[in-house]
Design a protein around this motif. Structure first.
Motif, PDB file in Angstrom:
ATOM      1  N   TYR A 177     -35.394  29.587  58.267  1.00 31.50           N
ATOM      2  CA  TYR A 177     -35.906  30.916  58.597  1.00 31.50           C
ATOM      3  C   TYR A 177     -34.779  31.893  58.921  1.00 31.50           C
ATOM      4  O   TYR A 177     -34.852  33.073  58.568  1.00 31.50           O
ATOM      5  CB  TYR A 177     -36.888  30.828  59.768  1.00 31.50           C
ATOM      6  CG  TYR A 177     -38.283  30.433  59.332  1.00 31.50           C
ATOM      7  CD1 TYR A 177     -39.115  31.342  58.687  1.00 31.50           C
ATOM      8  CD2 TYR A 177     -38.749  29.143  59.544  1.00 31.50           C
ATOM      9  CE1 TYR A 177     -40.383  30.984  58.271  1.00 31.50           C
ATOM     10  CE2 TYR A 177     -40.016  28.770  59.121  1.00 31.50           C
ATOM     11  CZ  TYR A 177     -40.833  29.699  58.492  1.00 31.50           C
ATOM     12  OH  TYR A 177     -42.085  29.317  58.065  1.00 31.50           O
ATOM     13  N   GLN A 178     -33.734  31.413  59.571  1.00 29.46           N
ATOM     14  CA  GLN A 178     -32.624  32.290  59.930  1.00 29.46           C
ATOM     15  C   GLN A 178     -31.663  32.511  58.771  1.00 29.46           C
ATOM     16  O   GLN A 178     -31.084  33.594  58.641  1.00 29.46           O
ATOM     17  CB  GLN A 178     -31.876  31.695  61.126  1.00 29.46           C
ATOM     18  CG  GLN A 178     -32.687  31.699  62.413  1.00 29.46           C
ATOM     19  CD  GLN A 178     -32.010  30.927  63.530  1.00 29.46           C
ATOM     20  OE1 GLN A 178     -30.810  30.659  63.475  1.00 29.46           O
ATOM     21  NE2 GLN A 178     -32.769  30.555  64.555  1.00 29.46           N
ATOM     22  N   GLY A 233     -37.396  35.769  49.165  1.00 23.74           N
ATOM     23  CA  GLY A 233     -38.490  36.666  48.808  1.00 23.74           C
ATOM     24  C   GLY A 233     -39.738  36.404  49.623  1.00 23.74           C
ATOM     25  O   GLY A 233     -40.388  37.336  50.106  1.00 23.74           O
ATOM     26  N   LEU A 234     -40.085  35.140  49.794  1.00 25.55           N
ATOM     27  CA  LEU A 234     -41.263  34.787  50.580  1.00 25.55           C
ATOM     28  C   LEU A 234     -41.119  35.270  52.024  1.00 25.55           C
ATOM     29  O   LEU A 234     -42.050  35.833  52.609  1.00 25.55           O
ATOM     30  CB  LEU A 234     -41.480  33.269  50.576  1.00 25.55           C
ATOM     31  CG  LEU A 234     -41.953  32.613  49.288  1.00 25.55           C
ATOM     32  CD1 LEU A 234     -42.090  31.107  49.503  1.00 25.55           C
ATOM     33  CD2 LEU A 234     -43.283  33.188  48.829  1.00 25.55           C
ATOM     34  N   LEU A 235     -39.953  35.023  52.607  1.00 22.35           N
ATOM     35  CA  LEU A 235     -39.745  35.380  54.008  1.00 22.35           C
ATOM     36  C   LEU A 235     -39.670  36.893  54.209  1.00 22.35           C
ATOM     37  O   LEU A 235     -40.151  37.413  55.221  1.00 22.35           O
ATOM     38  CB  LEU A 235     -38.467  34.731  54.532  1.00 22.35           C
ATOM     39  CG  LEU A 235     -38.515  33.206  54.685  1.00 22.35           C
ATOM     40  CD1 LEU A 235     -37.147  32.667  55.080  1.00 22.35           C
ATOM     41  CD2 LEU A 235     -39.545  32.805  55.730  1.00 22.35           C
ATOM     42  N   GLU A 276     -38.704  45.091  51.672  1.00 22.71           N
ATOM     43  CA  GLU A 276     -39.386  43.889  51.204  1.00 22.71           C
ATOM     44  C   GLU A 276     -38.930  43.571  49.784  1.00 22.71           C
ATOM     45  O   GLU A 276     -38.832  44.442  48.921  1.00 22.71           O
ATOM     46  CB  GLU A 276     -40.902  44.117  51.216  1.00 22.71           C
ATOM     47  CG  GLU A 276     -41.690  42.915  50.714  1.00 22.71           C
ATOM     48  CD  GLU A 276     -43.191  43.172  50.730  1.00 22.71           C
ATOM     49  OE1 GLU A 276     -43.883  42.594  49.877  1.00 22.71           O
ATOM     50  OE2 GLU A 276     -43.652  43.943  51.585  1.00 22.71           O
ATOM     51  N   ILE A 277     -38.611  42.298  49.545  1.00 24.86           N
ATOM     52  CA  ILE A 277     -38.186  41.863  48.220  1.00 24.86           C
ATOM     53  C   ILE A 277     -39.427  41.499  47.415  1.00 24.86           C
ATOM     54  O   ILE A 277     -40.176  40.598  47.784  1.00 24.86           O
ATOM     55  CB  ILE A 277     -37.236  40.654  48.312  1.00 24.86           C
ATOM     56  CG1 ILE A 277     -35.972  41.056  49.072  1.00 24.86           C
ATOM     57  CG2 ILE A 277     -36.878  40.142  46.934  1.00 24.86           C
ATOM     58  CD1 ILE A 277     -35.046  39.892  49.376  1.00 24.86           C
ATOM     59  N   ALA A 281     -46.148  32.056  58.675  1.00 24.31           N
ATOM     60  CA  ALA A 281     -46.238  32.161  60.136  1.00 24.31           C
ATOM     61  C   ALA A 281     -46.754  30.856  60.732  1.00 24.31           C
ATOM     62  O   ALA A 281     -46.295  30.422  61.792  1.00 24.31           O
ATOM     63  CB  ALA A 281     -47.155  33.322  60.518  1.00 24.31           C
ATOM     64  N   VAL A 282     -47.705  30.217  60.051  1.00 23.58           N
ATOM     65  CA  VAL A 282     -48.244  28.932  60.517  1.00 23.58           C
ATOM     66  C   VAL A 282     -47.159  27.862  60.468  1.00 23.58           C
ATOM     67  O   VAL A 282     -46.975  27.092  61.410  1.00 23.58           O
ATOM     68  CB  VAL A 282     -49.458  28.511  59.660  1.00 23.58           C
ATOM     69  CG1 VAL A 282     -49.923  27.098  60.031  1.00 23.58           C
ATOM     70  CG2 VAL A 282     -50.609  29.500  59.842  1.00 23.58           C
ATOM     71  N   VAL A 283     -46.422  27.819  59.364  1.00 24.14           N
ATOM     72  CA  VAL A 283     -45.349  26.835  59.213  1.00 24.14           C
ATOM     73  C   VAL A 283     -44.266  27.052  60.268  1.00 24.14           C
ATOM     74  O   VAL A 283     -43.764  26.097  60.869  1.00 24.14           O
ATOM     75  CB  VAL A 283     -44.750  26.901  57.791  1.00 24.14           C
ATOM     76  CG1 VAL A 283     -43.562  25.962  57.661  1.00 24.14           C
ATOM     77  CG2 VAL A 283     -45.812  26.540  56.752  1.00 24.14           C
ATOM     78  N   LYS A 284     -43.927  28.299  60.528  1.00 24.97           N
ATOM     79  CA  LYS A 284     -42.893  28.603  61.521  1.00 24.97           C
ATOM     80  C   LYS A 284     -43.327  28.145  62.915  1.00 24.97           C
ATOM     81  O   LYS A 284     -42.522  27.617  63.689  1.00 24.97           O
ATOM     82  CB  LYS A 284     -42.594  30.095  61.527  1.00 24.97           C
ATOM     83  CG  LYS A 284     -41.418  30.501  62.423  1.00 24.97           C
ATOM     84  CD  LYS A 284     -41.119  31.986  62.306  1.00 24.97           C
ATOM     85  CE  LYS A 284     -39.799  32.340  62.973  1.00 24.97           C
ATOM     86  NZ  LYS A 284     -39.767  32.051  64.411  1.00 24.97           N
ATOM     87  N   HIS A 285     -44.589  28.349  63.237  1.00 26.08           N
ATOM     88  CA  HIS A 285     -45.104  28.010  64.569  1.00 26.08           C
ATOM     89  C   HIS A 285     -45.195  26.499  64.776  1.00 26.08           C
ATOM     90  O   HIS A 285     -44.981  26.011  65.885  1.00 26.08           O
ATOM     91  CB  HIS A 285     -46.483  28.648  64.763  1.00 26.08           C
ATOM     92  CG  HIS A 285     -47.077  28.409  66.113  1.00 26.08           C
ATOM     93  ND1 HIS A 285     -46.616  29.032  67.254  1.00 26.08           N
ATOM     94  CD2 HIS A 285     -48.091  27.603  66.519  1.00 26.08           C
ATOM     95  CE1 HIS A 285     -47.325  28.635  68.299  1.00 26.08           C
ATOM     96  NE2 HIS A 285     -48.224  27.762  67.882  1.00 26.08           N
ATOM     97  N   MET A 286     -45.473  25.771  63.698  1.00 24.96           N
ATOM     98  CA  MET A 286     -45.813  24.351  63.827  1.00 24.96           C
ATOM     99  C   MET A 286     -44.682  23.390  63.500  1.00 24.96           C
ATOM    100  O   MET A 286     -44.667  22.260  63.994  1.00 24.96           O
ATOM    101  CB  MET A 286     -47.003  24.020  62.901  1.00 24.96           C
ATOM    102  CG  MET A 286     -48.312  24.702  63.228  1.00 24.96           C
ATOM    103  SD  MET A 286     -49.198  23.915  64.573  1.00 24.96           S
ATOM    104  CE  MET A 286     -49.564  22.315  63.852  1.00 24.96           C
ATOM    105  N   SER A 287     -43.740  23.772  62.645  1.00 20.71           N
ATOM    106  CA  SER A 287     -42.873  22.794  61.987  1.00 20.71           C
ATOM    107  C   SER A 287     -41.488  22.641  62.603  1.00 20.71           C
ATOM    108  O   SER A 287     -40.874  23.618  63.041  1.00 20.71           O
ATOM    109  CB  SER A 287     -42.716  23.151  60.504  1.00 20.71           C
ATOM    110  OG  SER A 287     -43.974  23.227  59.872  1.00 20.71           O
TER     111      SER A 287
END
Length: 328
Positions: free
Chosen positions: A248-249, A258-260, A274-275, A221-227
């Protein structure tokens, strides 16, 4: 000669292998920890590159290499088109001034015996011969940049909240007027209520000063908001990198998927499963042959344990190291 490229910071085939020795007196090398094992990425001026992955994947070691806290085993780090490992002592001092860091723990990164004025001015004292008055003025200026009162320069770290301590760490990084700030898990030690405040502050400072960020994080979530761009690391290697929104898309590597799926569903209202990533993260001492993720991958076939996949282009700015087309 200054580079005309928009790329400010670049890692090329970067490796850091730590020796494992046996014997007390004349220790022999019994093996190697492949902490970073052939990583390449670039960060554009004024943008944020997010480096994400599970603990132990090599993210922080990569940051230490760029900060010159560790020496690479091989590969190169370019800053403004120049190889920093080939710079003169004078140019290395300029580089150290231009690249600063904000670390994870605001409790451990600030010396409790030092006043705020001395903590923030430390990079200035090391890199520049400035009069005391100019140093104090600069300290007050950067405190204002992060929203703290200049009169707090004579206080000690314990007199601030955890969030305010991280604000002070940001002010210290800003003091030498850097071009790049490495953010190593900058919000993970903070309360949820103030994480967004710090992220928004960092983005506002970046926009105002034209800074470039390398963000190290495990929180997607931090990476998505900032990067703007991001790279996904697994056991010392990048398995996917490119435009953050595109990844992300349309994640293409099974590990990224899996992470996403566990952290950031694309549509929270849509039904989804959830994977679960089975198995354990392999040791960087003896990583699996071929694709390092194959023992945990539900899509793995024979080639995955035999041949290492190379990063290939799947979109305009989207690369994945996988033998198969699994894009979402």
């Amino acid at each position: 000669m200054l580079s005309t490229s928009n790329i400010l910071l670049e890692a090329k085939n970067l490796r850091k292998h730590f020796p494992i020795t046996k014997g007390f007196i004349r220790g022999r090398v019994a093996g190697w920890i492949r902490a970073v094992d052939g990583v390449s990425f670039s960060v554009n001026r004024g943008e944020t590159f997010g480096l994400v992955g599970e603990s132990g994947c090599g993210k922080t070691t990569t940051a230490k290499l760029i900060l010159l806290l560790e020496e690479p085993t091989s590969g190169s780090i370019l800053f403004g088109g120049e190889d920093i490992l080939a710079l003169s002592e004078t140019r290395l001092k300029e580089y150290s001034k231009s690249v600063q860091a904000v670390f994870q723990d605001p409790y451990g990164s600030l010396d409790p015996r030092m006043k705020v004025a001395n903590i923030i001015s430390e990079p200035l004292v090391v890199s520049q011969a400035l009069p005391r008055k100019a140093v104090i003025e600069r300290v007050k200026q950067v405190l204002l940049e992060v929203g703290l009162e200049p009169k707090s320069i004579n206080r000690f770290p314990h007199q601030f909240s955890g969030g305010q301590r991280q604000w002070i760490a940001v002010a210290r990084a800003l003091a030498s007027e850097p071009k790049v700030i490495i953010l190593d898990e900058p919000v993970s030690a903070l309360d949820v209520s103030i994480r967004a405040q710090l992220m928004n502050l960092l983005k506002a400072i970046q926009e105002r000063l034209g800074l470039t960020y390398l963000l190290i994080a495990h929180d997607l979530a931090v990476v998505k908001h900032m990067s703007n761009c991001m790279g996904v690391m697994y056991v010392g290697r990048l398995v996917e990198h490119g435009d953050a929104d595109e990844i992300y898309q349309h994640p293409c590597h099974p590990y990224t998927v899996g992470l996403l799926s566990a952290a950031l569903p694309a549509n929270p209202d849509a039904p989804s499963a959830e994977i679960i990533l089975s198995g354990e993260v392999p040791s960087p001492i003896n990583p699996p042959p071929g694709c390092r993720f194959h023992p945990r991958c539900s899509h793995a076939k024979g080639i995955c344990s035999e041949k290492e996949p190379v990063l290939r282009k799947v979109a305009a700015n989207h690369f994945v190291a996988c033998h198969f087309d699994l894009g979402g």
